[in-house]
Design a protein around this motif. Structure first.
Motif, mmCIF file in Angstrom:
data_model
loop_
_atom_site.group_PDB
_atom_site.id
_atom_site.type_symbol
_atom_site.label_atom_id
_atom_site.label_comp_id
_atom_site.label_asym_id
_atom_site.label_seq_id
_atom_site.Cartn_x
_atom_site.Cartn_y
_atom_site.Cartn_z
ATOM 1 N N GLU A 76 21.144 34.821 -18.647
ATOM 2 C CA GLU A 76 20.585 33.478 -17.755
ATOM 3 C C GLU A 76 19.481 34.447 -17.001
ATOM 4 O OE1 GLU A 76 22.324 30.603 -14.120
ATOM 5 O OE2 GLU A 76 23.781 31.948 -15.273
ATOM 6 N N ALA A 77 20.020 35.448 -16.149
ATOM 7 C CA ALA A 77 18.950 36.152 -15.319
ATOM 8 C C ALA A 77 17.529 36.503 -16.344
ATOM 9 C CB ALA A 77 19.487 37.497 -14.898
ATOM 10 N N ALA A 78 17.671 37.206 -17.315
ATOM 11 C CA ALA A 78 16.570 37.387 -18.323
ATOM 12 C C ALA A 78 15.681 36.518 -18.537
ATOM 13 C CB ALA A 78 17.020 37.918 -19.792
ATOM 14 N N LYS A 79 16.311 35.141 -18.702
ATOM 15 C CA LYS A 79 15.247 33.950 -18.784
ATOM 16 C C LYS A 79 14.714 33.652 -17.432
ATOM 17 C CE LYS A 79 16.026 29.312 -20.630
ATOM 18 N NZ LYS A 79 16.849 28.203 -21.189
ATOM 19 N N GLU A 80 15.243 33.749 -16.577
ATOM 20 C CA GLU A 80 14.319 33.481 -15.002
ATOM 21 C C GLU A 80 13.735 34.609 -14.554
ATOM 22 O OE1 GLU A 80 13.044 31.760 -11.594
ATOM 23 O OE2 GLU A 80 14.432 30.702 -13.572
ATOM 24 N N ILE A 81 13.929 35.875 -15.181
ATOM 25 C CA ILE A 81 13.022 37.224 -14.706
ATOM 26 C C ILE A 81 11.736 36.616 -15.617
ATOM 27 C CG2 ILE A 81 12.808 39.506 -15.411
ATOM 28 C CD1 ILE A 81 15.712 39.654 -14.502
ATOM 29 N N ALA A 82 11.982 36.439 -16.934
ATOM 30 C CA ALA A 82 10.519 35.952 -17.602
ATOM 31 C C ALA A 82 9.758 35.023 -16.860
ATOM 32 C CB ALA A 82 11.186 35.904 -19.105
ATOM 33 N N ARG A 83 10.563 33.880 -16.625
ATOM 34 C CA ARG A 83 9.683 33.115 -15.809
ATOM 35 C C ARG A 83 9.043 33.653 -14.590
ATOM 36 N NH1 ARG A 83 11.593 29.361 -11.846
ATOM 37 N NH2 ARG A 83 10.479 27.745 -11.707
ATOM 38 N N GLN A 84 9.870 34.219 -13.726
ATOM 39 C CA GLN A 84 9.359 34.778 -12.532
ATOM 40 C C GLN A 84 8.018 35.581 -12.629
ATOM 41 O OE1 GLN A 84 10.012 34.231 -9.148
ATOM 42 N NE2 GLN A 84 11.433 32.335 -10.009
ATOM 43 N N LEU A 85 8.185 36.722 -13.651
ATOM 44 C CA LEU A 85 7.135 37.607 -13.928
ATOM 45 C C LEU A 85 5.814 36.867 -14.096
ATOM 46 C CD1 LEU A 85 8.718 40.250 -16.320
ATOM 47 C CD2 LEU A 85 8.135 40.279 -13.743
ATOM 48 N N ARG A 86 5.747 35.641 -14.797
ATOM 49 C CA ARG A 86 4.729 34.758 -15.141
ATOM 50 C C ARG A 86 4.514 34.047 -13.806
ATOM 51 N NH1 ARG A 86 7.937 33.416 -19.690
ATOM 52 N NH2 ARG A 86 8.267 31.636 -18.809
ATOM 53 N N LEU A 87 5.268 33.483 -13.282
ATOM 54 C CA LEU A 87 4.993 32.454 -12.107
ATOM 55 C C LEU A 87 4.448 33.500 -10.956
ATOM 56 C CD1 LEU A 87 5.570 29.877 -10.913
ATOM 57 C CD2 LEU A 87 7.690 30.657 -9.807
ATOM 58 N N ARG A 88 5.107 34.502 -10.714
ATOM 59 C CA ARG A 88 4.298 35.507 -9.644
ATOM 60 C C ARG A 88 3.432 36.352 -10.346
ATOM 61 N NH1 ARG A 88 9.460 37.014 -5.800
ATOM 62 N NH2 ARG A 88 10.530 35.375 -6.162
ATOM 63 N N ASP A 89 3.219 36.282 -11.540
ATOM 64 C CA ASP A 89 1.855 37.327 -12.193
ATOM 65 C C ASP A 89 2.089 38.931 -11.610
ATOM 66 O OD1 ASP A 89 0.041 38.031 -13.818
ATOM 67 O OD2 ASP A 89 -1.307 37.560 -12.519
ATOM 68 N N MET A 90 3.801 39.081 -11.850
ATOM 69 C CA MET A 90 3.786 40.686 -11.412
ATOM 70 C C MET A 90 3.318 41.454 -12.484
ATOM 71 S SD MET A 90 7.633 39.477 -10.272
ATOM 72 C CE MET A 90 8.307 41.193 -10.140
ATOM 73 N N GLY A 91 2.540 42.584 -12.109
ATOM 74 C CA GLY A 91 2.045 43.408 -12.896
ATOM 75 C C GLY A 91 2.150 44.823 -12.546
ATOM 76 N N GLY A 92 2.166 45.612 -13.491
ATOM 77 C CA GLY A 92 2.698 47.028 -13.209
ATOM 78 C C GLY A 92 4.148 47.327 -13.864
ATOM 79 N N ILE A 93 4.709 48.278 -13.057
ATOM 80 C CA ILE A 93 6.051 48.577 -13.624
ATOM 81 C C ILE A 93 7.044 47.623 -12.921
ATOM 82 C CG2 ILE A 93 7.727 50.296 -13.723
ATOM 83 C CD1 ILE A 93 5.413 52.472 -13.310
ATOM 84 N N VAL A 94 7.866 47.061 -13.643
ATOM 85 C CA VAL A 94 9.024 46.241 -13.255
ATOM 86 C C VAL A 94 10.302 46.979 -13.689
ATOM 87 C CG1 VAL A 94 10.244 44.051 -13.398
ATOM 88 C CG2 VAL A 94 7.521 44.186 -13.488
ATOM 89 N N VAL A 95 11.148 47.201 -12.903
ATOM 90 C CA VAL A 95 12.554 47.882 -13.083
ATOM 91 C C VAL A 95 13.613 46.772 -12.902
ATOM 92 C CG1 VAL A 95 14.207 49.871 -12.640
ATOM 93 C CG2 VAL A 95 11.788 50.094 -12.696
ATOM 94 N N ILE A 96 14.250 46.415 -13.901
ATOM 95 C CA ILE A 96 15.556 45.382 -13.855
ATOM 96 C C ILE A 96 16.922 46.066 -13.933
ATOM 97 C CG2 ILE A 96 16.547 43.380 -14.649
ATOM 98 C CD1 ILE A 96 13.545 43.080 -16.139
ATOM 99 N N ASP A 97 17.608 45.917 -12.648
ATOM 100 C CA ASP A 97 19.048 46.287 -12.640
ATOM 101 C C ASP A 97 20.018 45.190 -13.267
ATOM 102 O OD1 ASP A 97 21.296 47.653 -12.347
ATOM 103 O OD2 ASP A 97 21.187 47.944 -10.081
#
Length: 190
Positions: A76-97
């Motif tokens: 569930e988190a992975a699905k939302e993370i993919a959405r948040q990355l696009r929504l916020r246009d987060m670039g560079g290195i992203v580390v997920i715990d």
């Protein structure tokens, strides 16, 4: 044709409240993103990278299905993370715990699922398999210029340190200020 798609809103409450637009905007740029079932993400930004922590929240599971519950929350988190990355246009290195999972098959399933969720992302990205500590690293190219919307304000008392001055120091400051007013400013009757 356009009349069939667009309709005049006739509700009594404000349209943004009715459709939860303001709530979604705040959630889009806030530090915490709530997921269904009580789990949530904490998104932190630093100069070097973005960190996303997955928390199970108030989701309770007994010992037998703890691993299954962790997999469900992580997917569930992975699905939302993919959405948040696009929504916020987060670039560079992203580390997920993600929440720790002991079965290698579950870690592999989560990794595959995250890749599926990220497949529709137009930005160039690379997803590395989970490290031995269970962290997943994504490198992602930003599509638009970075948009930084600050939702927190710096505390005027502690200047963002999370600590306040002790009362002893505060009393000294008051005494020094009074002394200055009396002696230097020649004030009477204070």
């Amino acid at each position: 044709d356009l009349e069939k798609i667009v309709k005049f809103y006739k509700g009594k409450e404000p349209i943004f409240d009715h459709f939860g637009v303001e709530k979604q905007i705040k959630a889009s740029f806030g530090k915490t993103v709530n997921l269904q079932g009580g789990a949530y993400l904490v998104i932190e930004h630093t100069e070097a990278l973005h960190v996303i922590d997955v928390n199970s929240g108030n989701r309770i599971a007994n010992k037998e299905n703890q691993e299954d519950n962790a997999l469900l929350v992580n997917k569930e988190a992975a699905k939302e993370i993919a959405r948040q990355l696009r929504l916020r246009d987060m670039g560079g290195i992203v580390v997920i715990d993600f929440i720790d999972m002991h079965k290698a098959s579950n870690r592999k399933e989560l990794y595959g699922f995250l890749k599926e969720c990220m497949a529709s992302d137009r930005a160039r990205h690379t997803i590395l398999p989970p490290s031995k500590f269970g962290l997943v690293q994504i490198t992602r190219q930003r599509v638009r210029p970075e948009m930084s919307i600050v939702t927190n304000e710096k505390c005027p008392a502690c200047d963002g340190t999370g600590e306040i001055r002790s009362s002893i120091v505060l009393l000294d400051d008051i005494e020094n200020n009074l002394s200055f007013i009396l002696q230097e400013q020649n004030e009477v009757g204070v």
